[in-house]
Structures are given as structure tokens and as C-alpha cells.
Write a protein that holds these residues in place. Structure first.
Motif, PDB file in Angstrom:
ATOM      1  N   LEU A  65      55.134  25.532  42.246  1.00 31.39           N
ATOM      2  CA  LEU A  65      55.269  24.959  43.585  1.00 31.39           C
ATOM      3  C   LEU A  65      56.663  25.229  44.137  1.00 31.39           C
ATOM      4  CD1 LEU A  65      54.189  23.156  45.887  1.00 31.39           C
ATOM      5  CD2 LEU A  65      55.109  21.211  44.612  1.00 31.39           C
ATOM      6  N   ILE A  66      57.685  25.019  43.305  1.00 28.92           N
ATOM      7  CA  ILE A  66      59.062  25.299  43.730  1.00 28.92           C
ATOM      8  C   ILE A  66      59.219  26.792  44.024  1.00 28.92           C
ATOM      9  CG2 ILE A  66      61.476  25.284  42.961  1.00 28.92           C
ATOM     10  CD1 ILE A  66      60.408  22.500  43.568  1.00 28.92           C
ATOM     11  N   TRP A  71      60.115  30.862  47.956  1.00 26.78           N
ATOM     12  CA  TRP A  71      59.739  32.190  48.432  1.00 26.78           C
ATOM     13  C   TRP A  71      59.380  32.140  49.924  1.00 26.78           C
ATOM     14  CZ3 TRP A  71      54.388  34.126  48.885  1.00 26.78           C
ATOM     15  CH2 TRP A  71      54.342  35.485  49.227  1.00 26.78           C
ATOM     16  N   GLN A  72      58.601  31.125  50.319  1.00 28.58           N
ATOM     17  CA  GLN A  72      58.244  30.976  51.731  1.00 28.58           C
ATOM     18  C   GLN A  72      59.483  30.719  52.589  1.00 28.58           C
ATOM     19  OE1 GLN A  72      55.179  31.373  53.207  1.00 28.58           O
ATOM     20  NE2 GLN A  72      54.645  32.170  51.195  1.00 28.58           N
ATOM     21  N   TYR A  73      60.405  29.896  52.066  1.00 30.90           N
ATOM     22  CA  TYR A  73      61.642  29.607  52.799  1.00 30.90           C
ATOM     23  C   TYR A  73      62.466  30.876  52.989  1.00 30.90           C
ATOM     24  CZ  TYR A  73      66.269  27.822  53.849  1.00 30.90           C
ATOM     25  OH  TYR A  73      67.475  27.600  54.427  1.00 30.90           O
ATOM     26  N   PHE A  74      62.624  31.652  51.908  1.00 29.94           N
ATOM     27  CA  PHE A  74      63.403  32.887  51.988  1.00 29.94           C
ATOM     28  C   PHE A  74      62.750  33.895  52.925  1.00 29.94           C
ATOM     29  CE2 PHE A  74      65.086  31.988  47.465  1.00 29.94           C
ATOM     30  CZ  PHE A  74      66.087  31.186  47.983  1.00 29.94           C
ATOM     31  N   MET A  75      61.432  33.979  52.877  1.00 35.68           N
ATOM     32  CA  MET A  75      60.723  34.892  53.776  1.00 35.68           C
ATOM     33  C   MET A  75      60.929  34.459  55.232  1.00 35.68           C
ATOM     34  SD  MET A  75      59.011  37.317  52.143  1.00 35.68           S
ATOM     35  CE  MET A  75      57.632  37.704  53.185  1.00 35.68           C
ATOM     36  N   GLY A  76      60.897  33.144  55.480  1.00 35.35           N
ATOM     37  CA  GLY A  76      61.126  32.636  56.831  1.00 35.35           C
ATOM     38  C   GLY A  76      62.547  32.875  57.310  1.00 35.35           C
ATOM     39  N   ALA A  77      63.490  32.980  56.348  1.00 35.59           N
ATOM     40  CA  ALA A  77      64.890  33.226  56.707  1.00 35.59           C
ATOM     41  C   ALA A  77      65.164  34.711  56.935  1.00 35.59           C
ATOM     42  CB  ALA A  77      65.802  32.680  55.613  1.00 35.59           C
ATOM     43  N   THR A 125      58.034  15.210  36.603  1.00 32.87           N
ATOM     44  CA  THR A 125      57.708  16.513  37.185  1.00 32.87           C
ATOM     45  C   THR A 125      56.362  16.489  37.902  1.00 32.87           C
ATOM     46  OG1 THR A 125      56.902  17.230  35.019  1.00 32.87           O
ATOM     47  CG2 THR A 125      59.145  17.857  35.614  1.00 32.87           C
ATOM     48  N   ASP A 126      55.384  15.787  37.338  1.00 31.90           N
ATOM     49  CA  ASP A 126      54.104  15.662  38.046  1.00 31.90           C
ATOM     50  C   ASP A 126      54.276  14.897  39.347  1.00 31.90           C
ATOM     51  OD1 ASP A 126      52.356  17.153  36.597  1.00 31.90           O
ATOM     52  OD2 ASP A 126      51.460  15.484  35.509  1.00 31.90           O
ATOM     53  N   GLY A 127      55.097  13.854  39.334  1.00 33.37           N
ATOM     54  CA  GLY A 127      55.354  13.094  40.559  1.00 33.37           C
ATOM     55  C   GLY A 127      56.023  13.939  41.624  1.00 33.37           C
ATOM     56  N   LEU A 128      56.998  14.745  41.209  1.00 39.50           N
ATOM     57  CA  LEU A 128      57.648  15.634  42.172  1.00 39.50           C
ATOM     58  C   LEU A 128      56.667  16.674  42.718  1.00 39.50           C
ATOM     59  CD1 LEU A 128      61.093  16.159  40.422  1.00 39.50           C
ATOM     60  CD2 LEU A 128      60.623  14.841  42.502  1.00 39.50           C
ATOM     61  N   ALA A 129      55.789  17.167  41.852  1.00 45.32           N
ATOM     62  CA  ALA A 129      54.776  18.123  42.314  1.00 45.32           C
ATOM     63  C   ALA A 129      53.821  17.453  43.302  1.00 45.32           C
ATOM     64  CB  ALA A 129      54.006  18.698  41.133  1.00 45.32           C
ATOM     65  N   LEU A 130      53.448  16.212  43.040  1.00 45.78           N
ATOM     66  CA  LEU A 130      52.567  15.500  43.968  1.00 45.78           C
ATOM     67  C   LEU A 130      53.248  15.248  45.301  1.00 45.78           C
ATOM     68  CD1 LEU A 130      50.825  12.908  41.626  1.00 45.78           C
ATOM     69  CD2 LEU A 130      49.782  14.844  42.790  1.00 45.78           C
ATOM     70  N   ILE A 131      54.543  14.937  45.258  1.00 45.26           N
ATOM     71  CA  ILE A 131      55.279  14.757  46.499  1.00 45.26           C
ATOM     72  C   ILE A 131      55.295  16.071  47.281  1.00 45.26           C
ATOM     73  CG2 ILE A 131      57.583  14.369  47.467  1.00 45.26           C
ATOM     74  CD1 ILE A 131      57.997  12.336  45.163  1.00 45.26           C
ATOM     75  N   GLY A 132      55.478  17.177  46.571  1.00 41.41           N
ATOM     76  CA  GLY A 132      55.503  18.485  47.227  1.00 41.41           C
ATOM     77  C   GLY A 132      54.170  18.868  47.831  1.00 41.41           C
ATOM     78  N   TRP A 133      53.067  18.509  47.153  1.00 39.26           N
ATOM     79  CA  TRP A 133      51.740  18.850  47.653  1.00 39.26           C
ATOM     80  C   TRP A 133      51.253  17.886  48.708  1.00 39.26           C
ATOM     81  CZ3 TRP A 133      50.275  19.742  42.005  1.00 39.26           C
ATOM     82  CH2 TRP A 133      50.350  21.102  41.705  1.00 39.26           C
ATOM     83  N   GLY A 134      51.804  16.711  48.777  1.00 42.11           N
ATOM     84  CA  GLY A 134      51.341  15.699  49.704  1.00 42.11           C
ATOM     85  C   GLY A 134      50.240  14.859  49.078  1.00 42.11           C
ATOM     86  N   ALA A 135      49.670  13.987  49.865  1.00 40.01           N
ATOM     87  CA  ALA A 135      48.688  13.037  49.346  1.00 40.01           C
ATOM     88  C   ALA A 135      47.334  13.672  49.086  1.00 40.01           C
ATOM     89  CB  ALA A 135      48.536  11.874  50.317  1.00 40.01           C
TER      90      ALA A 135
END
Length: 153
Positions: A65-66, A71-77, A125-135
Motif C-alpha cells: 500500500l505504501i 508511486w502514485q504520488y511521484f507519478m503525480g509530481a 501495521t494492519d491498522g495503518l493499512a486499514l487507515i490507508g484503504w479507508g473504511a
């Protein structure tokens, strides 16, 4: 155990339709086996030391996820595709190594029980991944977390 796996494989091969060992299905099986093998080798070394590490599952959920997000952020930049992918992947690998380093320091220097340290890191780490993916992934993941708690106990 190996003999049992071979026997089960041969049984399923003999009673299932011919598409079971089709090139497409074989490719899929080997693709997942490679991922499991990559996670299994370090776990086997840790188990030989008389411990168990439960955090690789959480790390395996968080790090891609990170990687994808960077990668998406860098591509957008405006960074080209390949350099953006390489830099994002290196940063994600460094994050995974740092998480392992934190686990190691907690266990060796902090005298934290290895099971508590790795279960804690798994939930973090699972909690951070869930935060990244949303609800959206939360409902499905709650059943997995309950299952992991029961397996850990």
C-alpha cells in the motif's frame, strides 16, 4: 508433511477436471507459492531459534500500500514511471526493514516477549493499512483480525 502434501496434490489432480493443471491455473498457483515462499523462509529461520514472528502478515499488507501510494504520488509530481517505481519500492522496503528492526530492538533490548511484540506490530501495521484503504476494507478485515487473535492465542 511433504508426503501428505504430495498425496493430496495427486488426489486432487486425479479427481478434478483437466483444467486444474492447465497453464493458467499452474501460473496462478506458482505465483501465490512464490509470495508464500518469500514470507516462509525468514519465518523458518525465526522458528529454528524457538520464536515466532506474527508481524509479516501486517507488513505484507502495509508495504505494498505504501509502495503504491508513493508511486502514485511521484507519478503525480511528474517523475517518470520507472524512476518513480524504483524509488517508491526502495522506500517501502526500507520501511519493512525498519519495522523488522523495531521488532528486533523491542525483543532483544527491551526484553518484550516476542509474541507480544510481533502481535502488537501486526495490529499496528494492519491498522495503518486499514487507515490507508479507508473504511471499505474494514468489515472484511475485522473477521480476519478476529481469526488472527484466535490463532495467536
Amino acid at each position: 508433511m511433504v508426503i501428505l502434501n504430495i498425496a493430496l496434490f495427486l488426489y486432487f489432480y486425479s479427481v478434478t477436471p483437466p483444467r486444474y493443471l492447465s497453464p493458467a491455473n499452474t501460473y496462478t498457483l506458482l505465483t501465490y507459492a512464490a509470495d508464500l515462499g518469500i514470507l516462509t523462509v525468514p519465518q523458518a529461520i525465526i522458528m529454528m531459534l524457538g520464536m515466532i514472528d506474527l508481524s509479516p502478515t501486517g507488513i505484507a499488507n502495509l508495504v505494498p500500500l505504501i509502495d503504491w501510494s508513493l508511486w502514485q504520488y511521484f507519478m503525480g509530481a511528474g517523475i517518470p514511471y520507472t524512476p518513480a517505481l524504483i524509488v517508491a519500492t526502495i522506500i517501502a522496503w526500507l520501511l519493512a526493514a525498519f519495522i523488522g528492526f523495531v521488532n528486533g530492538i523491542l525483543i532483544t533490548k527491551g526484553n518484550v516477549n516476542f509474541l507480544l511484540a510481533t502481535v502488537g506490530m501486526l495490529f499496528l501495521t494492519d491498522g495503518l493499512a486499514l487507515i490507508g484503504w479507508g473504511a471499505a476494507g474494514l468489515k472484511h478485515s475485522q473477521a480476519l483480525i478476529r481469526h488472527r487473535i484466535l490463532v495467536a492465542l
